[in-house]
Design an enzyme around this catalytic site. Sequence first.
Site, mmCIF file in Angstrom:
data_model
loop_
_atom_site.group_PDB
_atom_site.id
_atom_site.type_symbol
_atom_site.label_atom_id
_atom_site.label_comp_id
_atom_site.label_asym_id
_atom_site.label_seq_id
_atom_site.Cartn_x
_atom_site.Cartn_y
_atom_site.Cartn_z
ATOM 1 N N HIS A 199 0.823 -1.207 0.000
ATOM 2 C CA HIS A 199 0.000 0.000 0.000
ATOM 3 C C HIS A 199 0.859 1.260 0.000
ATOM 4 C CE1 HIS A 199 -3.906 -2.096 1.441
ATOM 5 N NE2 HIS A 199 -3.811 -2.035 0.140
ATOM 6 N N GLU A 451 -7.389 -15.731 -18.360
ATOM 7 C CA GLU A 451 -6.180 -15.653 -17.541
ATOM 8 C C GLU A 451 -5.589 -17.038 -17.267
ATOM 9 O OE1 GLU A 451 -7.234 -13.706 -13.866
ATOM 10 O OE2 GLU A 451 -9.248 -14.561 -13.921
ATOM 11 N N ASP A 475 -2.140 -12.976 -14.355
ATOM 12 C CA ASP A 475 -2.229 -14.418 -14.127
ATOM 13 C C ASP A 475 -1.913 -15.205 -15.390
ATOM 14 O OD1 ASP A 475 -2.680 -14.874 -11.438
ATOM 15 O OD2 ASP A 475 -4.828 -14.503 -11.577
ATOM 16 N N CYS A 522 -7.027 -6.102 -19.138
ATOM 17 C CA CYS A 522 -7.168 -5.370 -17.876
ATOM 18 C C CYS A 522 -6.003 -5.627 -16.938
ATOM 19 C CB CYS A 522 -8.480 -5.728 -17.186
ATOM 20 S SG CYS A 522 -8.609 -7.468 -16.721
#
Length: 598
Positions: A199, A451, A475, A522
């Site tokens: 983060h 994926e 992935d 994406c």
Amino acid sequence: MRELNGIGVSRGIAIGRVHRLAPSELDIRQYQIERKNVLHEVARLNNAFSLVRTELDTLHRGVGNDAPSEVRAFLDLHRMILDDSMLCDAPRDLVRQKLINAEWALTIQLEHVCDQFEAIDDEYFRSRSQDVRQVVERVLKALAGGETATMPVVRKPADGERVVLVAHDLAPADILHLKDRADLDLAGFVTELGGATSHTAILARSLGVPAVLGLADVRSIAQEGDLVIVDADQGRLIIDPSAEELAAYRDRVKKGAEERAELRKLKGRIARTKDGIAIDLLANIELPGDARDALEAGADGIGLFRTEFLFMNRDQLPDEDEQFEAYAKVARAMKGKPVVIRTLDVGADKVLNAVARDSLGFAAGAPTVESNPALGLRAIRYCLVYPELFLTQLRAILRASSVGTVRILVPMLAHVHEIDSALAFVARAKEQLKERKHKFDARVPMGGMIEVPAAALSLPAFVKRLKFLSIGTNDLIQYTLAIDRADSSVSHLYDHLHPAVLQLISRTIKTGEKSRVPVSICGEMAGETEVTELLLGLGLKQFSMHPSQILAVKQRVLETSRRSAIQLASRVMRTADPIEIRKTLNRSAARSAAARTA
């Protein structure tokens, strides 16, 4: 001059003087207490947790309306971690049962929680252990009666000088506090801990603060007051640079500011290639508030709403109404632009809170322990094992379609029967909504993520059943190359330019085009400008990425012709060596940059 290499987690260059923050770890005293002092130790814990809650709430109230949505999201996450029973209740029980002091109990429970995170296969969720450590650290500092992490002591720089913070670790709240200090001109920061999915890294990108993480022993190498250059683009820290190198980097800083100003001018322009092909540039979001950032960046819609973030770090899972409000908020905000909502991508590698998991009850086929979580019960597999969880989410998504243009995206499909099952669940959710007289758009399209290599090799069956496809490159690369990108011993082999990966991407785009089924990307590749022209040449017309990447990709689209992109793609697809592919792409990007500045 000395150079250290780490992980560049944001773009840009920072030049300034080092200020070393004190080590984040505390020396924790460990001692037994008498039974009569248990209430006192529990009260100390309660008071410390209360102080930190107040600090985080104060920071949250102080966040300006113009701040990136990630700012509030991370503060909310740390507040949720603080209130998690595994962290706030368990240490109290340890004090009572083991008759140990509050600090010792808290650190024992910290290691227990972090061990659970470290067992997760997914890199992003494994790195959440760092958030837990940052929260506990704040509580420990409150217990010690010292300054909290929101108030690190930093010397005021000399006139005209900027500060580069050097720390073992920095929590998102630390960055917010330091960036907002009027007397501190923060240029950038470097840390010994952290990775691209932490983060701290995400917030650095959102705030536009150059940062390099994962620089081992940097606090012992960089001395207080050293002049340094933080090259976040290359993941480098240069200590005591030469006059020539300093001048060159100052020139890059100036050019970078000019380039960002130019990019902002593109916000209102439609993304079209030089020969007039319209390209959709969409945004990936995690929380409803992120829709504002997507609009600010000029996104053509939401290409991926990762709904699992609504489910994480909480004891009680969101019910249908709460989910509906979250999805509807995004749909309304986008004002008719498409919003692709991905169904729950959770499982053994993206764990729900233990209490939340228990609330689902035992389901047949749901293992208690998985030896290889990345290949285990996750995403659509998980949802089919817990049908009520899946139906609740589908009803909420369908209800949101009554206030905007909503699409359903199902992750990790590999088998035709999974598609058929998902379609059957959607039909069942529609019937339930009709019975309850809830409004929804009966024509909401369902798409699937590509994926898993098996999906990319079974496309004819997929395009017959699905209305759109979205390639999840993160992935797809990992599964195609059989490489855990979070494993440092093999992560260098994780390569989005491997010919096998490019062949699967090309195959998916071409099959979709032939079948008139829209295809988007994406994954991280969509936001990497080095491959924008290649993807255009392969026929991609929909890119979905972090909002901060949209304008840079738009620039590449505007300066590229479809004809030249097809020629580039043809050369690349005939090349077997990723190194040579990268050289080809770099030469093309250099020509575009030269033409832009000519």
